[in-house]
Design a protein around this motif. Sequence first.
Motif, PDB file in Angstrom:
ATOM      1  N   ILE A  41      -8.252  24.793   4.532  1.00 54.15           N
ATOM      2  CA  ILE A  41      -8.727  25.997   5.221  1.00 54.15           C
ATOM      3  C   ILE A  41      -7.558  26.742   5.864  1.00 54.15           C
ATOM      4  O   ILE A  41      -7.451  27.973   5.780  1.00 54.15           O
ATOM      5  CB  ILE A  41      -9.781  25.637   6.278  1.00 54.15           C
ATOM      6  N   GLN A  67     -14.561  15.013   3.869  1.00 43.59           N
ATOM      7  CA  GLN A  67     -15.005  16.231   4.552  1.00 43.59           C
ATOM      8  C   GLN A  67     -14.939  17.433   3.614  1.00 43.59           C
ATOM      9  O   GLN A  67     -15.847  18.262   3.584  1.00 43.59           O
ATOM     10  CB  GLN A  67     -14.155  16.491   5.803  1.00 43.59           C
ATOM     11  N   LEU A  68     -13.850  17.526   2.843  1.00 42.46           N
ATOM     12  CA  LEU A  68     -13.742  18.599   1.864  1.00 42.46           C
ATOM     13  C   LEU A  68     -14.836  18.447   0.813  1.00 42.46           C
ATOM     14  O   LEU A  68     -15.459  19.436   0.394  1.00 42.46           O
ATOM     15  CB  LEU A  68     -12.373  18.576   1.195  1.00 42.46           C
ATOM     16  N   TYR A  92     -17.828  17.166   1.141  1.00 45.26           N
ATOM     17  CA  TYR A  92     -19.122  17.602   1.676  1.00 45.26           C
ATOM     18  C   TYR A  92     -19.237  19.127   1.656  1.00 45.26           C
ATOM     19  O   TYR A  92     -20.295  19.680   1.325  1.00 45.26           O
ATOM     20  CB  TYR A  92     -19.298  17.098   3.109  1.00 45.26           C
ATOM     21  N   ALA A  93     -18.143  19.796   2.032  1.00 43.64           N
ATOM     22  CA  ALA A  93     -18.164  21.253   2.066  1.00 43.64           C
ATOM     23  C   ALA A  93     -18.315  21.840   0.666  1.00 43.64           C
ATOM     24  O   ALA A  93     -19.083  22.790   0.456  1.00 43.64           O
ATOM     25  CB  ALA A  93     -16.881  21.771   2.731  1.00 43.64           C
ATOM     26  N   VAL A  94     -17.589  21.279  -0.298  1.00 41.13           N
ATOM     27  CA  VAL A  94     -17.671  21.760  -1.679  1.00 41.13           C
ATOM     28  C   VAL A  94     -19.054  21.471  -2.258  1.00 41.13           C
ATOM     29  O   VAL A  94     -19.648  22.315  -2.940  1.00 41.13           O
ATOM     30  CB  VAL A  94     -16.573  21.104  -2.543  1.00 41.13           C
ATOM     31  N   TYR A 122      -9.314  18.624   4.491  1.00 44.85           N
ATOM     32  CA  TYR A 122     -10.126  19.841   4.625  1.00 44.85           C
ATOM     33  C   TYR A 122      -9.452  20.881   5.526  1.00 44.85           C
ATOM     34  O   TYR A 122      -9.352  22.062   5.163  1.00 44.85           O
ATOM     35  CB  TYR A 122     -11.497  19.469   5.184  1.00 44.85           C
ATOM     36  N   ASP A 123      -8.990  20.449   6.693  1.00 42.49           N
ATOM     37  CA  ASP A 123      -8.364  21.393   7.631  1.00 42.49           C
ATOM     38  C   ASP A 123      -7.114  22.028   7.039  1.00 42.49           C
ATOM     39  O   ASP A 123      -6.828  23.206   7.291  1.00 42.49           O
ATOM     40  CB  ASP A 123      -8.021  20.688   8.950  1.00 42.49           C
ATOM     41  N   LEU A 179     -15.832  28.494   0.664  1.00 43.13           N
ATOM     42  CA  LEU A 179     -14.977  27.901   1.707  1.00 43.13           C
ATOM     43  C   LEU A 179     -14.240  28.965   2.511  1.00 43.13           C
ATOM     44  O   LEU A 179     -13.601  28.646   3.523  1.00 43.13           O
ATOM     45  CB  LEU A 179     -13.954  26.949   1.069  1.00 43.13           C
ATOM     46  N   GLU A 187     -21.848  21.272  -0.744  1.00 41.70           N
ATOM     47  CA  GLU A 187     -22.822  22.215  -0.175  1.00 41.70           C
ATOM     48  C   GLU A 187     -22.792  23.552  -0.904  1.00 41.70           C
ATOM     49  O   GLU A 187     -23.835  24.148  -1.197  1.00 41.70           O
ATOM     50  CB  GLU A 187     -22.542  22.430   1.318  1.00 41.70           C
ATOM     51  N   VAL A 188     -21.592  24.022  -1.231  1.00 35.67           N
ATOM     52  CA  VAL A 188     -21.455  25.285  -1.971  1.00 35.67           C
ATOM     53  C   VAL A 188     -22.084  25.163  -3.352  1.00 35.67           C
ATOM     54  O   VAL A 188     -22.872  26.020  -3.779  1.00 35.67           O
ATOM     55  CB  VAL A 188     -19.970  25.689  -2.093  1.00 35.67           C
TER      56      VAL A 188
END
Length: 304
Positions: free
Chosen positions: A30, A264-265, A267-269, A26-27, A69, A271-272
Motif C-alpha cells: 500500500i 493480510q495481503l 485477505y485483502a485480495v 500488505y503495508d 487495493l 475480498e476484491v
Amino acid sequence: MWSNRLNAFVLGCVCLLALPAQAREYDDVIASGYVRIGLYRNFSPYSYLDKGVPAGVDVEIGKRIAKGLGVRFEPHWIVPDENLEDDLRNNVWKGHYLDKNDDQPLALKRLADVMMRVPYDREYSYMRDSTGVVVNEQVVMFGPYQSERWQLAYDSEKISRVSTMAVFQYHSIGVELDSLPSFYLTSGFQGRMREHTHHFPSLPLAFAAMQRGEVDAVMGMRAEIDQQLSLAGSDRYRLGENGFPGMGKQSWDLGMAIKHSNRQLGYAVEEVVDGLIRSGEMAGIYSGLGLQYELPAFYRDTAN
C-alpha cells in the motif's frame, strides 16, 4: 586504501547477491503505491503482451485487484520452470538472483506480491515429499476465481459431430506437444488414436493447422479453444460435446498464491476477487474477451 575499498565493495555485492528476495507485506504494498501481479509470460489468452502492452484475462483481473487495493498494477512476468513448485519458489517466497524475466542477467530477483493461475486444490496444497515435509509450506493458495477444463473443437466440414472420442480412430486431431491431451490421445484406448494424433508447439499453431485442413480437430484448455474460435470468426469450427473417458480430472479450479507470512495481503485480495465474482463482473471480464466463464466449485457449492 583503494584496494581495501574495492575489496569491501566486492564483498558487499557478493553478500547482497546471497540474500534471498523478500516478499512485501500488505503495508509495504500500500505504501509503495503498486502491487506486483505474477503472470505467466506468453500464455494467451490468460497473460501475454499485445504490441508491448500486457493483455489477457489474468491481466484484467490483476488490474482490478490493484484498483480494489487503491494502488497501481505492475505485471511480474513469470517464465515457467520445470514444475509449479519451482515457479512458486522462484516467484512467491524465495526468488533467485538470476532473474530470467529481466533484461539484466544478474539483476536481483523480485518476487510477485500475488501470483495468478495457481491450482486451488487442497490435496496439492498439502502435498508432502518422500520425507513427509509439506512441499508448498511457504505458500498459501487461496481465492479460487475460475474453473478450467479440457475442450475439443472440430471442423464441421470434416466431421459432422463429435459426441465421443471414438471418431478419432478415423479422424486426425492436433494437440500441443508434451501436454496432457497429447499423452491421453497417444496412450489411451489401447493406442487406437495414436497415429491420428498430430503434435504442434502450441494450441494456436494446432488450430491454424486445422484451418489449413491438415487436421480435423484440436484439443486443449477451454479458454485457449475459445480464443481461437473467436479469432476464427466462423461457425465452421465448433465445440465438441464429448467428455474424455479415462482421462481422470477433466476440470480444475484456479486461484492465486502469496507467501505464507503475508496473509493480510491475501485477505485483502480475496475480498476484491470475491466481489468481482459475486457481482458478475468476473464473468463479464471473460465474456468481454470471448471466453466462457465457469464458477469455481466453492461458489457452485455455496449456491446450491
